[in-house]
Design an enzyme around this catalytic site. Sequence first.
Site, PDB file in Angstrom:
ATOM      1  N   HIS A 239       0.913  -1.255   0.078  1.00  0.00           N
ATOM      2  CA  HIS A 239      -0.105   0.221  -0.152  1.00  0.00           C
ATOM      3  C   HIS A 239       0.944   1.105  -0.028  1.00  0.00           C
ATOM      4  CE1 HIS A 239      -3.712   2.174   0.737  1.00  0.00           C
ATOM      5  NE2 HIS A 239      -2.708   3.152   1.459  1.00  0.00           N
ATOM      6  N   CYS A 240       0.758   2.099  -0.957  1.00  0.00           N
ATOM      7  CA  CYS A 240       1.615   3.296  -1.293  1.00  0.00           C
ATOM      8  C   CYS A 240       1.092   4.410  -0.729  1.00  0.00           C
ATOM      9  CB  CYS A 240       2.141   3.468  -2.515  1.00  0.00           C
ATOM     10  SG  CYS A 240       3.356   4.765  -2.774  1.00  0.00           S
TER      11      CYS A 240
END
Length: 408
Positions: A239-240
């Site tokens: 998850h960025c």
Amino acid sequence: MMRGDDDIENGHGPTGARQRRPNNDNGYTYTYTSLANVSSISKPQHATYYTPDVDELKKQSGGFMALSSVTQQGQSSASQICCSCCQSTAHLTEGPNQPYYRDTFNDQPWSCTLGTGEEHGIWMNTSDQAGTIMALLVWLLLGYSAWTFSILARTGGIPPILSALYDILCVLALASHAKTTFTDPGTVPQSAVPNERMRREMGTPDQPLSMCSQCQTFKPPFSHHCRICNRCVSRMDHHCPWMNNCVGAGNLKHFILFLVYTWSCSVFSLLLLGWNYFMCADEDCTFNGVLTQLVRIITVLSIGSLLFTSSMLMNVQFGLMTGIGTIDRLKKKASGSVADSTEEPIPLKDVFGIGHYISWLFPIDPLFEDYDRVMGFSTPQRLLREEMKDDPTRVYTPSGLSKDMLSI
């Protein structure tokens, strides 16, 4: 016993009896593949193709393009040969009585709502305020750098053509960022079921099919549950927060393009500023006053961006070469089982699609060779439409049940 709509939604409909067709006259075998042609602005369009001999199709495509060129013009130019090499081969065997077909049914929500649920028509993570701020910060920094180089071009510090080229790279980077943010990363729906290969290879006591304890649904291999998006994501890498979204099978192409274009902007800006610093010999190209401070800020930003994107590009490249995403790699390192990994490298066609090679350079949704294989799951609705397409003589009711089933 007659089954209703709920049974089909839960995977208990006629889709469990799918069988392969025998070989037809042209030597191909029909297989069950699918296409989700999505018209929603947040849902990617996917094409599903499968063929046992891709090299033969490429030869046919080259011969077809060459024959058309000779018939129409009498000779083939170098540009036409180049175009034939990039031409997609899907059109040759797509249509009735062909091994390729397109499923153009849109089963995605049409509601104009923002969110990460299945009922939302526009994919956007609204639950992470910190991620939203970081994503907006990316736009602010890239916009600032483009504005700075435009000012430098107007004052004669750098050539206008180079400033325009830098602005184009910034636009491509921002477009890739927007596509990564607003594209479904490959979430697993509640109706997801294993595809045929998984049922054959993994539905055994030694390799059981897994379920997500959070979503209470089928969990494909290499998928993970994101607590921020609150969804399971197929082939999830991480998850960025800079994207305010997960990076998975559905938006990995856009994420790679963002890294490439941002890295290019950083290198290009450092080269331009370095050229001005070492090669400027008159006062017209010298930075004075406020311009000097703008250049210092953009230099620091470019160096930091170059280091960050370089590390991320090496991380993504390692994941493609080994077939192990960031989360899985960290888990294997913690357990000391990295050397025992048996994952296969991820083909580029499973990231960038099978369209024209020129489409790889732009943040547009890829056309996958086999959508179900890339995502790691199918749905009863897609399997039912495949069954209907395989046997068009059967009559189905609006509920999706065939007349033969209703008579049971």
